[in-house]
Design an enzyme around this catalytic site. Structure first.
Site, PDB file in Angstrom:
ATOM      1  N   HIS A  14       6.768 -29.667  28.674  1.00  0.00           N
ATOM      2  CA  HIS A  14       6.328 -29.669  27.276  1.00  0.00           C
ATOM      3  C   HIS A  14       7.486 -30.078  26.360  1.00  0.00           C
ATOM      4  O   HIS A  14       8.568 -30.424  26.819  1.00  0.00           O
ATOM      5  CB  HIS A  14       5.826 -28.274  26.892  1.00  0.00           C
ATOM      6  CG  HIS A  14       4.520 -27.898  27.522  1.00  0.00           C
ATOM      7  ND1 HIS A  14       3.348 -27.811  26.808  1.00  0.00           N
ATOM      8  CD2 HIS A  14       4.202 -27.595  28.799  1.00  0.00           C
ATOM      9  CE1 HIS A  14       2.359 -27.461  27.617  1.00  0.00           C
ATOM     10  NE2 HIS A  14       2.862 -27.317  28.837  1.00  0.00           N
ATOM     11  N   HIS A  56       0.108 -31.617  26.520  1.00  0.00           N
ATOM     12  CA  HIS A  56      -0.121 -31.858  25.091  1.00  0.00           C
ATOM     13  C   HIS A  56       0.261 -33.303  24.815  1.00  0.00           C
ATOM     14  O   HIS A  56       1.415 -33.694  25.037  1.00  0.00           O
ATOM     15  CB  HIS A  56       0.697 -30.893  24.234  1.00  0.00           C
ATOM     16  CG  HIS A  56       0.255 -29.466  24.371  1.00  0.00           C
ATOM     17  ND1 HIS A  56       1.123 -28.406  24.359  1.00  0.00           N
ATOM     18  CD2 HIS A  56      -0.989 -28.932  24.529  1.00  0.00           C
ATOM     19  CE1 HIS A  56       0.447 -27.278  24.500  1.00  0.00           C
ATOM     20  NE2 HIS A  56      -0.837 -27.586  24.599  1.00  0.00           N
ATOM     21  N   GLU A  82      10.148 -26.460  28.361  1.00  0.00           N
ATOM     22  CA  GLU A  82      10.202 -27.069  27.026  1.00  0.00           C
ATOM     23  C   GLU A  82      11.494 -27.869  26.969  1.00  0.00           C
ATOM     24  O   GLU A  82      12.586 -27.314  27.094  1.00  0.00           O
ATOM     25  CB  GLU A  82      10.172 -25.995  25.937  1.00  0.00           C
ATOM     26  CG  GLU A  82       8.957 -25.076  25.982  1.00  0.00           C
ATOM     27  CD  GLU A  82       7.735 -25.686  25.308  1.00  0.00           C
ATOM     28  OE1 GLU A  82       7.882 -26.786  24.714  1.00  0.00           O
ATOM     29  OE2 GLU A  82       6.650 -25.084  25.372  1.00  0.00           O
ATOM     30  N   GLU A 127       3.516 -34.450  23.130  1.00  0.00           N
ATOM     31  CA  GLU A 127       4.783 -33.972  23.682  1.00  0.00           C
ATOM     32  C   GLU A 127       5.123 -34.917  24.834  1.00  0.00           C
ATOM     33  O   GLU A 127       4.712 -34.713  25.975  1.00  0.00           O
ATOM     34  CB  GLU A 127       4.650 -32.521  24.124  1.00  0.00           C
ATOM     35  CG  GLU A 127       4.349 -31.599  22.942  1.00  0.00           C
ATOM     36  CD  GLU A 127       4.057 -30.158  23.330  1.00  0.00           C
ATOM     37  OE1 GLU A 127       4.302 -29.784  24.507  1.00  0.00           O
ATOM     38  OE2 GLU A 127       3.578 -29.406  22.473  1.00  0.00           O
TER      39      GLU A 127
END
Length: 469
Positions: free
Chosen positions: A217, A92, A307, A95
């Site tokens: 991410h 993404h 993440e 990110e």
């Protein structure tokens, strides 16, 4: 070259050589644009030719190269017995922390080889592929916003983490949903509906048989593991979509979270709480067409999603702290590629065979694990006793039980070759095995499966919020 300017220029660096400069300064902590990243990777590959090799796996929609740097003792080619590992960042575009960390990891590994014992053993026993940015178009269009802003999608406005084949979602109908266009199949063989960046990843995985992977991410601090999706079949257990290798995935996720300075606490972000800093992907929220499920189901590569920051695009002054928090975890996770068992499958004459099925009793994978071009197989397993069944056309099934130790501490999985015996009745030539077409429990039809995913996607966050109140 992008060097840090936070320290006084030391005398040793007056030589002006690139390697000495990099040793003195290191890579600057900031958001390098795509041209700068390309230049940096080119410089690294030129200055460390014995342990690095730069290559492109394809181009983005706007024509930007998807550059990969491979690091290892034999960077230009696969060696039998050396597992392939990969990190993928910036899927993404907005990110961006993972992109920064992977560049810092390259800097750390190249400098540490032969001077840092852990780095040296990692690169001597593993072939490491690093793709800093899977979505350079998205990054270049990003607004530096903490949570919202532009740049998540590629130039076609598609979420790349909703565009991979999905074993649980056979066909999408009735409109654009989750990165899959109207009427677009999500089966492995229908590439015409894939975005260029996704096609590049899929082709890359056919070229290199990866064993372990993680994609980086932002927007939370947690290690998420497969499955990301479900159709309500037997994989759905107490709200989680559970793989046959769930114990290994939980171990991998905990390895990262407990090696991270904060993730294991589970409360790094004010709006979330994750026990041990990990979560089953589907239990968090349903995600159709995700990359980590594709890695596992179709390519027998175990991948988790990392993440790494509450804020997707934090201020540059905070980037050094993210590196310090994640560096030990990035290294510890790489070391887990040496879990379990590895070896070759050999026919009755001792010749390596490709596409032999290597099954572990009690682990019925949607696509069975198979031997590769050199007869190689890799099976990530926790310590214990396991019964293997190896089958190959024209040969007798082979069943063996192995005692598997903990390989990462010695930087090697248990090495074991399976030697098959030709069947007495075998007289016809062995035919190539067809590509896997995953068979999942299908209590729901295609339309119902879409509705199921949509309902769960809507309800899980509400249930989660209610628990926090």
């Amino acid at each position: 070259m992008m060097l840090s300017t936070d320290t006084t220029f030391p005398v040793a660096c007056s030589w002006g050589l690139w390697t000495l400069l990099s040793l003195c300064y290191g890579l600057e902590f900031r958001y390098h644009n795509t041209a700068e990243v390309e230049k940096y990777l080119r410089e690294v590959s030129r200055n460390y030719p014995n342990i690095t090799y730069r290559y492109s796996i394809g181009r983005s929609v706007e024509g930007r190269h998807l550059w990969v740097l491979v690091l290892g003792k034999s960077p230009r080619e696969h060696k039998v017995g050396i597992p392939e590992f990969k990190y993928v960042g910036n899927m993404h575009g907005n990110e961006a922390v993972g992109r920064v960390l992977l560049l810092q990891l390259i800097d750390y590994l190249t400098k540490g080889y032969r001077s840092n014992a852990l780095v040296t053993r990692l690169l001597d026993t593993t072939r490491v592929h690093i793709l800093p940015s899977m979505n350079p178009d998205g990054f270049e269009s990003s607004s530096r916003d903490c949570m919202n802003g532009f740049g998540r999608y590629n130039s076609h406005g598609v979420d790349l983490n909703r565009n991979f084949p999905d074993a649980f979602l056979r066909r999408a109908r009735g409109g654009v949903r989750g990165g899959v266009r109207a009427g677009a199949t999500v089966g492995e063989g229908e590439e015409e509906n894939r975005e260029k960046e996704v096609e590049a990843i899929m082709e890359w995985m056919k070229m290199e048989r990866f064993v372990l992977s993680a994609n980086l991410h932002g927007g939370a601090v947690v290690a998420s593991y497969p499955y990301d999706n479900s159709n309500g079949g037997s994989e759905l257990q107490e709200g989680a979509s559970v793989t046959p290798d769930n114990d290994v995935f939980v171990h991998l996720a905990k390895t990262y979270s407990y090696s991270h300075t904060q993730m294991h606490k589970g409360n790094a972000c004010s709006d979330s709480s994750f026990p041990h800093g990990i979560t089953n992907g589907f239990q968090w929220y349903a995600l159709p067409g995700g990359m980590q499920d594709y890695n596992y189901v179709w390519q027998q590569c175990l991948e988790i999603t990392l993440e790494l920051s509450c804020c997707k695009f934090p201020p540059e002054r905070e980037l050094p702290s993210y590196w310090e928090a994640n560096r030990p975890a990035l290294l510890a996770y790489m070391q887990q590629v040496h879990l379990g068992v590895k070896g070759q499958v050999l026919d009755g004459e001792g010749v390596p065979v490709q596409d032999a099925v290597v099954e572990v009793e009690g682990r019925k994978n949607l696509c069975p694990f198979r031997s590769g071009p050199h007869g190689e197989y890799y099976r990530l397993l926790l310590p214990g006793n396991y019964t293997f069944k190896v089958t190959y056309p024209g040969h007798e099934p082979l069943v063996e039980t192995l005692a598997v130790p903990y390989g990462p501490e010695n930087f090697s999985a248990l090495m074991h070759d399976f030697r098959l015996q030709r069947s007495v009745n075998a007289s016809t030539p062995v035919t190539p095995t067809k590509p896997c077409s995953p068979r999942v429990d299908t209590p729901l039809n295609d339309s119902a499966a879409l509705q199921f995913t949509a309902v769960v996607t809507f309800l899980l966050p509400l249930l989660y919020v209610s628990m926090l109140l």
